[in-house]
Design an enzyme around this catalytic site. Structure first.
Site, short mmCIF file in Angstrom:
data_model
loop_
_atom_site.label_atom_id
_atom_site.label_comp_id
_atom_site.label_asym_id
_atom_site.label_seq_id
_atom_site.Cartn_x
_atom_site.Cartn_y
_atom_site.Cartn_z
N ASP A 191 0.71 -1.39 -0.06
CA ASP A 191 -0.21 -0.10 -0.04
C ASP A 191 0.96 1.21 0.06
OD1 ASP A 191 -3.14 0.52 1.31
OD2 ASP A 191 -1.51 2.21 0.94
N ASP A 194 -3.64 2.07 -5.20
CA ASP A 194 -2.40 2.25 -4.72
C ASP A 194 -2.22 0.96 -3.96
OD1 ASP A 194 -3.85 2.77 -2.17
OD2 ASP A 194 -2.34 3.91 -1.32
N GLU A 195 -3.14 -0.18 -4.10
CA GLU A 195 -2.92 -1.30 -3.06
C GLU A 195 -3.19 -2.46 -3.78
OE1 GLU A 195 -5.83 -2.41 0.66
OE2 GLU A 195 -6.34 -0.48 -0.38
#
Ligand code: TTP
Ligand code: MG
Length: 410
Positions: free
Chosen positions: A15, A110-111
């Site tokens: 993340d 983003d993960e």
């Protein structure tokens, strides 16, 4: 509880730290070290997408009404989100993952979860791979990632969050190690424990994961239902059987949120949908995918849920198109019956690679125009980066999407 025999760790959760803000800082280095808020401006009744860690120190957080954020941190610098730039950086990060495994399950821009079981022989342990991924993300994209390494998805996600920002946490295999990490944490860290369930558990005297793990299962089942009790007890012991779903193309790409309190205002719901649609559109573009359908999911205060689906004539990857369809369904096809809404979400469905799309003779020229407009806006944003052009505001101007500020903690 029974656990499988100990296997080497293979699950990673990555993340990125303060993602939208980090990209802004990368592109505009003068923002570094400052309280920075990325989101709709306070005067446009927007919400905060994210805040730099310096701004978080003032209490600013994602999903907070921008007006409230501006009060908490008057000296903050503001930037409008540039979704396509974030999508571009997200693709760069994915390129790093792909050096190490093809088992990648993105959860947002983003993960992602990674399963590196098939890469251990080639690259070494999951810990080594995790460290390399973290280093190479920084080297090749300029972004800082927090990484968790563990025996399953739930534990890996908890691990990546434990030492944020710039975290790197390994939970070694075995029940004792899982317990040592989990037991002191608040129950809200468990998947499926949103604000309401958390309140319910607290009312039963359950605050920490340890309280839950040691609760009598029959007693708990009577209080919160058999299925929830089973699910939460397994998680509280660090047991999670879900595998990393890289499975070619995802079936859908979605975004949803559980509110801290039931929401009654249609304006507020629509503003949430707009932010979700913007993000889902950017994720589609990042993946080079278009969708032919969209679903809207609504869960009411009484936990009843409905979902509605719509299909497009032409495949799309535009947040604006997703938003219009979702909003239409919310307005005309959901019977609220006076109830508040507890959870709202949208998902892009019927996905196909954008390039596989055969241009239609009857293609809607206006959608092409919108596509061009979106690209122009992206370019303007990239060039001037002054937040003068925001997708949200364009929509607001045209569709009167005005609402009262929401109050949705993460
Ligand atoms: P997060 O990973 O939740 O947040 P973050 O990366 O900004 O910060 P952290 O260091 O805690 O990981 O979300 C990723 C991005 O998604 C975030 O930068 C902005 C966007 N986002 C929203 O637009 N609205 C939201 O409510 C949340 C939670 C995130
Ligand atoms: Mg993040």
């Amino acid at each position: 509880m029974k656990r499988e025999t100990v296997k080497p760790l293979s699950i990673l959760h990555v993340d990125l730290d303060q993602f939208y803000a980090a990209v802004e800082i990368l592109d505009f280095p003068e923002l570094r070290g400052k309280p920075l808020i990325v989101g709709g401006r306070p005067d446009s009744r927007g919400v905060v997408s994210t805040a730099s860690y310096e701004a978080r120190a003032f209490g600013v957080h994602s999903a907070m009404p921008s007006a409230q954020a501006a009060r908490l941190c008057p000296q903050a610098l503001w930037r409008a989100p540039r979704m396509d730039r974030y999508a571009e950086k997200s693709r760069e990060v994915r390129a790093v993952y792909e050096r190490f495994t093809d088992q990648i399950e993105p959860l947002s821009l983003d993960e992602a979860f990674l399963d590196v079981a098939g890469s251990l022989q080639l690259f070494g342990s999951a810990e080594t791979i995790g460290q390399r991924i973290k280093n190479e993300i920084l080297r090749d994209t300029g972004l800082v990632a927090s990484v968790g390494v563990a025996e399953n998805k739930f534990l890996a996600k908890v691990a990546s969050d434990l030492k944020k920002p710039n975290g790197f946490v390994v939970i070694p295999p075995g029940a004792e190690n899982a317990k040592a990490v989990l037991f002191p944490l608040a129950v809200s860290r468990l998947w499926g424990v949103g604000p309401k369930t958390c309140e319910r558990l607290n009312a039963l005297g359950i605050f920490k994961i340890a309280d839950l793990a040691t609760a009598d299962s029959d007693w708990l089942a009577r209080r919160i239902g058999e299925e929830s009790a089973r699910h939460l007890l397994l998680l509280s012991h660090g047991i999670d059987a879900r595998s990393v779903e890289s499975g070619g193309m995802a079936k859908s790409i979605g975004r949803e949120n559980t509110f801290a309190r039931d929401v009654y205002s249609l304006d507020e719901m629509e503003r949430e949908l707009l932010a979700f649609a913007d993000e889902v559109g950017a994720r589609l573009r990042a993946a080079g995918i278009k969708c032919k359908g969209v679903t809207l999911k609504v869960k009411f205060g009484d936990f009843k849920r409905v979902s509605r689906a719509a299909l497009f004539d032409e495949p799309t990857d535009l947040g604006e198109t997703l938003y219009s369809a979702a909003r239409e369904m919310l307005r005309t096809r959901v019977d609220f019956g006076g109830k508040g809404v507890r959870l709202l979400g949208i998902a892009a469905t019927h996905l196909a690679a954008a390039s596989a799309e055969v241009p239609s003779l009857f293609a809607d020229p206006s959608s092409e125009r919108k596509e061009r407009a979106a690209q122009t806006i992206d370019k303007l944003r990239a060039k001037f980066g002054d937040g003068a052009v925001t997708f949200g505001r364009l929509l607001e101007g045209r569709q009167e999407n005005t609402g009262t500020p929401s109050d949705r903690p993460k």
